[in-house]
Design a protein around this motif. Structure first.
Motif, PDB file in Angstrom:
ATOM      1  N   MET A  66      32.943  52.372  48.689  1.00 43.03           N
ATOM      2  CA  MET A  66      32.433  52.439  50.064  1.00 43.03           C
ATOM      3  C   MET A  66      33.357  51.685  51.023  1.00 43.03           C
ATOM      4  O   MET A  66      33.917  50.652  50.684  1.00 43.03           O
ATOM      5  N   HIS A  67      33.532  52.235  52.249  1.00 42.47           N
ATOM      6  CA  HIS A  67      34.298  51.560  53.268  1.00 42.47           C
ATOM      7  C   HIS A  67      33.491  50.394  53.822  1.00 42.47           C
ATOM      8  O   HIS A  67      32.268  50.366  53.751  1.00 42.47           O
ATOM      9  N   ALA A  68      34.198  49.409  54.405  1.00 44.62           N
ATOM     10  CA  ALA A  68      33.503  48.338  55.110  1.00 44.62           C
ATOM     11  C   ALA A  68      32.710  48.922  56.260  1.00 44.62           C
ATOM     12  O   ALA A  68      31.599  48.485  56.560  1.00 44.62           O
ATOM     13  N   THR A  69      33.298  49.903  56.946  1.00 42.63           N
ATOM     14  CA  THR A  69      32.581  50.701  57.932  1.00 42.63           C
ATOM     15  C   THR A  69      32.623  52.148  57.472  1.00 42.63           C
ATOM     16  O   THR A  69      33.509  52.551  56.726  1.00 42.63           O
ATOM     17  N   ILE A  70      31.671  52.927  57.922  1.00 36.77           N
ATOM     18  CA  ILE A  70      31.545  54.314  57.456  1.00 36.77           C
ATOM     19  C   ILE A  70      32.379  55.236  58.341  1.00 36.77           C
ATOM     20  O   ILE A  70      32.201  55.246  59.564  1.00 36.77           O
ATOM     21  N   PRO A  71      33.301  56.014  57.781  1.00 37.45           N
ATOM     22  CA  PRO A  71      34.102  56.940  58.594  1.00 37.45           C
ATOM     23  C   PRO A  71      33.253  58.091  59.126  1.00 37.45           C
ATOM     24  O   PRO A  71      32.317  58.559  58.452  1.00 37.45           O
ATOM     25  N   VAL A  72      33.597  58.545  60.330  1.00 36.36           N
ATOM     26  CA  VAL A  72      32.843  59.596  61.013  1.00 36.36           C
ATOM     27  C   VAL A  72      33.780  60.718  61.430  1.00 36.36           C
ATOM     28  O   VAL A  72      34.840  60.475  62.017  1.00 36.36           O
ATOM     29  N   THR A  73      33.397  61.944  61.114  1.00 37.04           N
ATOM     30  CA  THR A  73      34.082  63.125  61.627  1.00 37.04           C
ATOM     31  C   THR A  73      33.192  63.776  62.678  1.00 37.04           C
ATOM     32  O   THR A  73      32.022  64.070  62.406  1.00 37.04           O
ATOM     33  N   VAL A  74      33.710  63.963  63.879  1.00 36.04           N
ATOM     34  CA  VAL A  74      32.969  64.652  64.938  1.00 36.04           C
ATOM     35  C   VAL A  74      33.447  66.091  64.968  1.00 36.04           C
ATOM     36  O   VAL A  74      34.632  66.365  65.172  1.00 36.04           O
ATOM     37  N   LEU A  75      32.527  67.011  64.764  1.00 38.92           N
ATOM     38  CA  LEU A  75      32.834  68.429  64.628  1.00 38.92           C
ATOM     39  C   LEU A  75      32.366  69.183  65.871  1.00 38.92           C
ATOM     40  O   LEU A  75      31.202  69.073  66.273  1.00 38.92           O
ATOM     41  N   SER A  76      33.267  69.943  66.485  1.00 39.28           N
ATOM     42  CA  SER A  76      32.899  70.712  67.671  1.00 39.28           C
ATOM     43  C   SER A  76      33.490  72.106  67.587  1.00 39.28           C
ATOM     44  O   SER A  76      34.342  72.399  66.749  1.00 39.28           O
ATOM     45  N   GLY A  77      33.041  72.960  68.490  1.00 40.56           N
ATOM     46  CA  GLY A  77      33.490  74.346  68.524  1.00 40.56           C
ATOM     47  C   GLY A  77      32.463  75.182  69.257  1.00 40.56           C
ATOM     48  O   GLY A  77      31.292  74.812  69.337  1.00 40.56           O
ATOM     49  N   SER A  78      32.889  76.309  69.813  1.00 41.80           N
ATOM     50  CA  SER A  78      31.964  77.158  70.558  1.00 41.80           C
ATOM     51  C   SER A  78      30.928  77.769  69.628  1.00 41.80           C
ATOM     52  O   SER A  78      31.089  77.780  68.401  1.00 41.80           O
ATOM     53  N   LEU A  79      29.871  78.276  70.222  1.00 37.07           N
ATOM     54  CA  LEU A  79      28.812  78.908  69.445  1.00 37.07           C
ATOM     55  C   LEU A  79      29.378  80.074  68.645  1.00 37.07           C
ATOM     56  O   LEU A  79      30.069  80.932  69.189  1.00 37.07           O
ATOM     57  N   GLY A  80      29.133  80.081  67.346  1.00 34.59           N
ATOM     58  CA  GLY A  80      29.599  81.156  66.497  1.00 34.59           C
ATOM     59  C   GLY A  80      31.005  80.998  65.965  1.00 34.59           C
ATOM     60  O   GLY A  80      31.516  81.886  65.272  1.00 34.59           O
ATOM     61  N   ALA A  81      31.654  79.872  66.253  1.00 31.58           N
ATOM     62  CA  ALA A  81      33.039  79.686  65.803  1.00 31.58           C
ATOM     63  C   ALA A  81      33.136  79.460  64.304  1.00 31.58           C
ATOM     64  O   ALA A  81      34.156  79.761  63.691  1.00 31.58           O
TER      65      ALA A  81
END
Length: 415
Positions: free
Chosen positions: A1-16
């Protein structure tokens, strides 16, 4: 485990293909324990159900669900509460936040980077944008794109429909990884063009071609690509402006109000015919001629952005063009328009600020990015949009559609 938790922010248009990507990652993440926050604009969060259906997780125990709003605005407080609760109640290796198809990723990322109880537990790993490649090309070619239900301007108070090109730009220009998805629907030349456009609009992005969002998990998880100080600097227009600033460091400003911009330009990728240039000037634009310029802008210019000095408006007018959409906003006052004591304070804190004896910091700086456009013709047309001495003297009497107050937005051109 990381000292802090890594985050991926996922974006994209509707239906992508965002939900398809989530399902793929949940199936192929191997030894990683993933937590997922999904957001959908509908009353029923279909995305959450689809994610759960395609994985070993279920909505109750594996997916924290946010609905009936946008993660980056109305539900910011809910998002903060949800991610803190997740970290407190469950052990996992990586968090994926899927914003809705009409959300901008940067405000979500800032939640994890500002001093808060969230930032103490998490760290941003990467911002990932999924593009429907065919739709992306159509949006920037000026072709008609089918309307997508719910794609409205998040900042709008009247439910104004937001052009798809605007949304794609916001999601693309902050991305560290771009998935050109649905490549099976494009021919090789179209894929080459799409790759070139991505590299011009976001030169720092790692671009990956995918079908059905199938990608190696290591390409989007635990990448260590995020730098909290680089959000705004990622975009191609910002990089072009910064590089042009360096090129122009030795140029001098004339006393007549003109600024020799030295025809500053760069070549993001000459192999694909992608180019950009910066237009600078210390004489204001005639408002009506500037509007005409943008309404007649050729489709070869896919992106332009910057600050304009408009006659009759003693504020910084921000201009943002994506495809066939052009919007103007107020970016704040010119320092030169402030009381003398405030001017001195601002200038003392910004030793590198260029200052004209007559006009202070007032000047136009606009970046244009596109494919095989006629730079000289565009420069000449922009120069023709500047006021002459007589117009400048009576600037307040000119017809002027540009905004005057912070938060005010004007649609200069729409698809």
């Amino acid at each position: 485990m990381h000292a802090t938790i890594p985050v991926t922010v996922l974006s994209g248009s509707l239906g992508a293909g965002k939900t398809t990507l989530l399902n793929h990652l949940l199936r192929t993440a191997d030894e990683r324990d993933l937590a997922v926050l999904v957001n959908d604009m509908g009353k029923v969060n279909v995305d959450a159900e689809l994610v759960a259906e395609g994985s070993d997780l279920d909505v109750e125990n594996g997916v924290a669900e946010l609905s009936n709003g946008c993660i980056c605005c109305e539900l910011t407080d809910d998002l903060e509460t949800a991610v803190v609760r997740l970290a407190r109640e469950r052990e996992f290796d990586h968090l994926i936040v899927e914003s809705s198809g009409i959300s901008e990723p940067e405000p979500v990322a800032k939640l994890f980077t500002t001093a808060s109880r969230v930032a103490a537990r998490y760290e941003i790993d990467a911002l990932v944008t999924v593009l429907d490649t065919r739709l992306f090309l159509d949006a920037f070619a000026g072709d008609e794109v089918p309307e997508r239900t719910g794609e409205t301007d998040d900042s709008s108070t009247d439910g104004e429909t937001r052009p798809l090109s605007d949304l794609l730009i916001e999601q693309l220009e902050t991305a560290h990884v771009v998935l050109l998805n649905k490549t099976d629907l494009c021919d090789p030349d179209e894929l080459t063009e799409a790759t070139a456009l991505v590299q011009a609009l976001q030169p720092s992005a790692e671009t990956i071609e995918t079908e059905f969002s199938a990608v190696d998990p290591d390409s989007v998880l635990d990448t260590d690509l995020f730098d909290s100080g680089q959000l705004a600097e990622l975009a191609g227009w910002k990089r072009a402006l910064d590089e042009s600033d360096d090129d122009q460091s030795d140029h001098h400003h004339g006393g007549d109000g003109h600024h020799d911009d030295g025809h500053a330009h760069r070549h993001p990728d000459e192999r694909y015919g992608i180019d950009s240039f910066v237009f600078r000037n210390r004489r204001p634009f005639h408002p009506e001629r500037l509007v005409s310029f943008y309404r007649e802008l050729p489709t070869e210019v896919v992106r332009s952005k910057g600050t304009a000095w408009v006659a009759g408006r003693d504020v910084k007018v921000g201009l943002s063009q994506a495809g066939q959409s052009v919007r103007a906003t107020v970016r704040g006052p010119w320092i030169a328009s402030l009381p003398a004591v405030d001017q001195e304070l601002y200038r003392a804190n910004r030793p590198g600020l260029e200052w004209h004896d007559d006009h202070g910091d007032r000047q136009t700086e606009l970046v244009f990015i596109g494919t095989e456009f006629d730079e000289e013709r565009l420069r000449n047309r922009l120069t023709d949009c500047l006021v002459d001495d007589g117009e400048w003297e009576h600037a307040d009497a000119l017809e002027n559609p540009f905004p005057t107050e912070a938060g005010e937005a004007v649609v200069v051109r729409e698809p």
